[in-house]
Write a protein that holds these residues in place. Structure first.
Motif, PDB file in Angstrom:
ATOM      1  N   THR A 190       0.833  -1.204   0.000  1.00  0.00           N
ATOM      2  CA  THR A 190       0.000   0.000   0.000  1.00  0.00           C
ATOM      3  C   THR A 190       0.866   1.252   0.000  1.00  0.00           C
ATOM      4  O   THR A 190       0.571   2.225  -0.704  1.00  0.00           O
ATOM      5  CB  THR A 190      -0.922   0.012   1.247  1.00  0.00           C
ATOM      6  N   ILE A 191       1.938   1.240   0.763  1.00  0.00           N
ATOM      7  CA  ILE A 191       2.829   2.403   0.829  1.00  0.00           C
ATOM      8  C   ILE A 191       3.578   2.590  -0.495  1.00  0.00           C
ATOM      9  O   ILE A 191       3.669   3.697  -1.016  1.00  0.00           O
ATOM     10  CB  ILE A 191       3.815   2.260   2.006  1.00  0.00           C
ATOM     11  N   ILE A 192       4.090   1.513  -1.032  1.00  0.00           N
ATOM     12  CA  ILE A 192       4.894   1.602  -2.257  1.00  0.00           C
ATOM     13  C   ILE A 192       4.054   2.018  -3.458  1.00  0.00           C
ATOM     14  O   ILE A 192       4.493   2.811  -4.289  1.00  0.00           O
ATOM     15  CB  ILE A 192       5.611   0.253  -2.509  1.00  0.00           C
ATOM     16  N   ARG A 193       2.814   1.527  -3.539  1.00  0.00           N
ATOM     17  CA  ARG A 193       1.992   1.771  -4.731  1.00  0.00           C
ATOM     18  C   ARG A 193       0.977   2.897  -4.586  1.00  0.00           C
ATOM     19  O   ARG A 193       0.174   3.080  -5.484  1.00  0.00           O
ATOM     20  CB  ARG A 193       1.265   0.491  -5.120  1.00  0.00           C
ATOM     21  N   HIS A 194       0.983   3.636  -3.499  1.00  0.00           N
ATOM     22  CA  HIS A 194      -0.062   4.651  -3.360  1.00  0.00           C
ATOM     23  C   HIS A 194       0.148   5.768  -4.381  1.00  0.00           C
ATOM     24  O   HIS A 194       1.255   6.231  -4.607  1.00  0.00           O
ATOM     25  CB  HIS A 194      -0.155   5.165  -1.919  1.00  0.00           C
ATOM     26  N   ALA A 195      -0.948   6.133  -5.027  1.00  0.00           N
ATOM     27  CA  ALA A 195      -0.866   7.120  -6.102  1.00  0.00           C
ATOM     28  C   ALA A 195      -1.564   8.429  -5.745  1.00  0.00           C
ATOM     29  O   ALA A 195      -1.254   9.465  -6.328  1.00  0.00           O
ATOM     30  CB  ALA A 195      -1.488   6.542  -7.377  1.00  0.00           C
ATOM     31  N   THR A 196      -2.491   8.375  -4.808  1.00  0.00           N
ATOM     32  CA  THR A 196      -3.221   9.579  -4.429  1.00  0.00           C
ATOM     33  C   THR A 196      -2.935   9.902  -2.967  1.00  0.00           C
ATOM     34  O   THR A 196      -2.585   9.015  -2.186  1.00  0.00           O
ATOM     35  CB  THR A 196      -4.749   9.382  -4.620  1.00  0.00           C
ATOM     36  N   PRO A 197      -3.079  11.160  -2.592  1.00  0.00           N
ATOM     37  CA  PRO A 197      -2.844  11.516  -1.183  1.00  0.00           C
ATOM     38  C   PRO A 197      -3.809  10.779  -0.251  1.00  0.00           C
ATOM     39  O   PRO A 197      -4.959  10.545  -0.597  1.00  0.00           O
ATOM     40  CB  PRO A 197      -3.106  13.027  -1.145  1.00  0.00           C
ATOM     41  N   TRP A 198      -3.313  10.418   0.906  1.00  0.00           N
ATOM     42  CA  TRP A 198      -4.121   9.749   1.909  1.00  0.00           C
ATOM     43  C   TRP A 198      -4.770  10.775   2.825  1.00  0.00           C
ATOM     44  O   TRP A 198      -4.233  11.865   3.036  1.00  0.00           O
ATOM     45  CB  TRP A 198      -3.287   8.820   2.772  1.00  0.00           C
ATOM     46  N   GLU A 199      -5.869  10.390   3.424  1.00  0.00           N
ATOM     47  CA  GLU A 199      -6.464  11.164   4.509  1.00  0.00           C
ATOM     48  C   GLU A 199      -5.440  11.153   5.640  1.00  0.00           C
ATOM     49  O   GLU A 199      -4.701  10.197   5.816  1.00  0.00           O
ATOM     50  CB  GLU A 199      -7.792  10.500   4.914  1.00  0.00           C
ATOM     51  N   PHE A 200      -5.379  12.226   6.405  1.00  0.00           N
ATOM     52  CA  PHE A 200      -4.321  12.425   7.395  1.00  0.00           C
ATOM     53  C   PHE A 200      -4.126  11.221   8.319  1.00  0.00           C
ATOM     54  O   PHE A 200      -3.037  10.672   8.415  1.00  0.00           O
ATOM     55  CB  PHE A 200      -4.615  13.689   8.230  1.00  0.00           C
ATOM     56  N   MET A 201      -5.159  10.804   9.032  1.00  0.00           N
ATOM     57  CA  MET A 201      -5.003   9.723  10.019  1.00  0.00           C
ATOM     58  C   MET A 201      -4.694   8.387   9.350  1.00  0.00           C
ATOM     59  O   MET A 201      -3.972   7.574   9.915  1.00  0.00           O
ATOM     60  CB  MET A 201      -6.242   9.614  10.915  1.00  0.00           C
ATOM     61  N   HIS A 202      -5.218   8.161   8.163  1.00  0.00           N
ATOM     62  CA  HIS A 202      -4.899   6.933   7.438  1.00  0.00           C
ATOM     63  C   HIS A 202      -3.408   6.899   7.111  1.00  0.00           C
ATOM     64  O   HIS A 202      -2.740   5.863   7.263  1.00  0.00           O
ATOM     65  CB  HIS A 202      -5.749   6.828   6.170  1.00  0.00           C
ATOM     66  N   GLY A 203      -2.871   8.030   6.678  1.00  0.00           N
ATOM     67  CA  GLY A 203      -1.445   8.114   6.388  1.00  0.00           C
ATOM     68  C   GLY A 203      -0.593   7.919   7.630  1.00  0.00           C
ATOM     69  O   GLY A 203       0.433   7.235   7.592  1.00  0.00           O
ATOM     70  N   VAL A 204      -1.030   8.501   8.745  1.00  0.00           N
ATOM     71  CA  VAL A 204      -0.309   8.333  10.012  1.00  0.00           C
ATOM     72  C   VAL A 204      -0.288   6.857  10.395  1.00  0.00           C
ATOM     73  O   VAL A 204       0.757   6.299  10.746  1.00  0.00           O
ATOM     74  CB  VAL A 204      -0.957   9.181  11.131  1.00  0.00           C
ATOM     75  N   GLU A 205      -1.451   6.223  10.313  1.00  0.00           N
ATOM     76  CA  GLU A 205      -1.564   4.805  10.681  1.00  0.00           C
ATOM     77  C   GLU A 205      -0.641   3.936   9.825  1.00  0.00           C
ATOM     78  O   GLU A 205       0.105   3.111  10.359  1.00  0.00           O
ATOM     79  CB  GLU A 205      -3.009   4.351  10.519  1.00  0.00           C
ATOM     80  N   LEU A 206      -0.677   4.135   8.513  1.00  0.00           N
ATOM     81  CA  LEU A 206       0.150   3.313   7.629  1.00  0.00           C
ATOM     82  C   LEU A 206       1.641   3.532   7.872  1.00  0.00           C
ATOM     83  O   LEU A 206       2.425   2.574   7.893  1.00  0.00           O
ATOM     84  CB  LEU A 206      -0.205   3.584   6.170  1.00  0.00           C
ATOM     85  N   CYS A 207       2.044   4.775   8.062  1.00  0.00           N
ATOM     86  CA  CYS A 207       3.458   5.059   8.291  1.00  0.00           C
ATOM     87  C   CYS A 207       3.933   4.504   9.636  1.00  0.00           C
ATOM     88  O   CYS A 207       5.057   3.994   9.741  1.00  0.00           O
ATOM     89  CB  CYS A 207       3.715   6.558   8.192  1.00  0.00           C
ATOM     90  N   MET A 208       3.088   4.592  10.659  1.00  0.00           N
ATOM     91  CA  MET A 208       3.468   4.019  11.958  1.00  0.00           C
ATOM     92  C   MET A 208       3.582   2.503  11.869  1.00  0.00           C
ATOM     93  O   MET A 208       4.513   1.910  12.430  1.00  0.00           O
ATOM     94  CB  MET A 208       2.447   4.417  13.023  1.00  0.00           C
ATOM     95  N   LEU A 209       2.660   1.872  11.158  1.00  0.00           N
ATOM     96  CA  LEU A 209       2.738   0.421  11.007  1.00  0.00           C
ATOM     97  C   LEU A 209       3.958   0.011  10.186  1.00  0.00           C
ATOM     98  O   LEU A 209       4.581  -1.017  10.461  1.00  0.00           O
ATOM     99  CB  LEU A 209       1.454  -0.117  10.386  1.00  0.00           C
ATOM    100  N   ALA A 210       4.302   0.805   9.179  1.00  0.00           N
ATOM    101  CA  ALA A 210       5.500   0.511   8.384  1.00  0.00           C
ATOM    102  C   ALA A 210       6.751   0.602   9.256  1.00  0.00           C
ATOM    103  O   ALA A 210       7.630  -0.266   9.208  1.00  0.00           O
ATOM    104  CB  ALA A 210       5.592   1.469   7.199  1.00  0.00           C
ATOM    105  N   ALA A 211       6.832   1.639  10.080  1.00  0.00           N
ATOM    106  CA  ALA A 211       7.969   1.783  10.982  1.00  0.00           C
ATOM    107  C   ALA A 211       8.015   0.630  11.983  1.00  0.00           C
ATOM    108  O   ALA A 211       9.086   0.078  12.268  1.00  0.00           O
ATOM    109  CB  ALA A 211       7.885   3.119  11.720  1.00  0.00           C
ATOM    110  N   PHE A 212       6.860   0.258  12.496  1.00  0.00           N
ATOM    111  CA  PHE A 212       6.779  -0.857  13.437  1.00  0.00           C
ATOM    112  C   PHE A 212       7.276  -2.148  12.781  1.00  0.00           C
ATOM    113  O   PHE A 212       8.012  -2.919  13.396  1.00  0.00           O
ATOM    114  CB  PHE A 212       5.344  -1.002  13.941  1.00  0.00           C
ATOM    115  N   SER A 213       6.907  -2.364  11.515  1.00  0.00           N
ATOM    116  CA  SER A 213       7.350  -3.583  10.830  1.00  0.00           C
ATOM    117  C   SER A 213       8.866  -3.601  10.686  1.00  0.00           C
ATOM    118  O   SER A 213       9.500  -4.643  10.878  1.00  0.00           O
ATOM    119  CB  SER A 213       6.676  -3.723   9.459  1.00  0.00           C
ATOM    120  N   LEU A 214       9.461  -2.461  10.376  1.00  0.00           N
ATOM    121  CA  LEU A 214      10.919  -2.405  10.248  1.00  0.00           C
ATOM    122  C   LEU A 214      11.610  -2.641  11.586  1.00  0.00           C
ATOM    123  O   LEU A 214      12.627  -3.334  11.658  1.00  0.00           O
ATOM    124  CB  LEU A 214      11.347  -1.059   9.659  1.00  0.00           C
ATOM    125  N   LEU A 215      11.049  -2.087  12.654  1.00  0.00           N
ATOM    126  CA  LEU A 215      11.628  -2.315  13.978  1.00  0.00           C
ATOM    127  C   LEU A 215      11.501  -3.781  14.391  1.00  0.00           C
ATOM    128  O   LEU A 215      12.387  -4.323  15.044  1.00  0.00           O
ATOM    129  CB  LEU A 215      10.973  -1.398  15.009  1.00  0.00           C
TER     130      LEU A 215
END
Length: 139
Positions: free
Chosen positions: A30-55
């Motif tokens: 979802t992060i790699i292929r997103h083409a349109t801007p996300w709603e603020f909280m949706h973007g926050v959620e996805l980015c936090m989960l991505a960081a969590f996965s890397l950790l």
């Protein structure tokens, strides 16, 4: 000092791996292929989960050093279940569309089982904290 068994280290590594792969499959495409801007909280959620996965990926190599990441997950999920899901369920207002999320968040029980609690107690409760200043004042 409390030693953590090799078995417990592998249990932790398995949990980190499960999160790393699970979020990797769900979040990173979802992060790699997103083409349109996300709603603020949706973007926050996805980015936090991505960081969590890397950790959690780092936790596979350093299972004890990354315990605070698992404890963060344990705490937020427990709070959410206690103050959001449980009251909704008790009042009969838990919507069916929320059930998959409630189930996924309820898997926090695996974190409770995997964490080496004697190690957490000795390193995060009993162990003295780091110094607050360069000089140590004596009482």
């Amino acid at each position: 000092m409390n030693q953590v068994s090799v078995f417990r280290l592998y249990v932790l590594r398995a949990l980190y791996l499960l999160v790393f792969i699970g979020l990797g499959v769900q979040i990173w495409p979802t992060i790699i292929r997103h083409a349109t801007p996300w709603e603020f909280m949706h973007g926050v959620e996805l980015c936090m989960l991505a960081a969590f996965s890397l950790l959690c990926g780092l936790g596979i190599r350093y299972p004890l050093q990354m315990l605070p990441v698992l404890m963060w997950e344990l705490i937020w999920k427990t709070i959410w279940l206690a103050i959001v899901a449980l009251p909704l369920w008790l009042s009969g207002n838990l919507e069916e569309k929320m059930l998959p999320n409630v189930f996924a968040i309820s898997l926090v029980v695996l974190v409770y089982l995997a964490i080496p609690w004697p190690y957490v107690y000795s390193h995060y409760v009993k162990k003295p904290g780091d110094k607050w200043s360069k000089t140590q004042h004596q009482a």
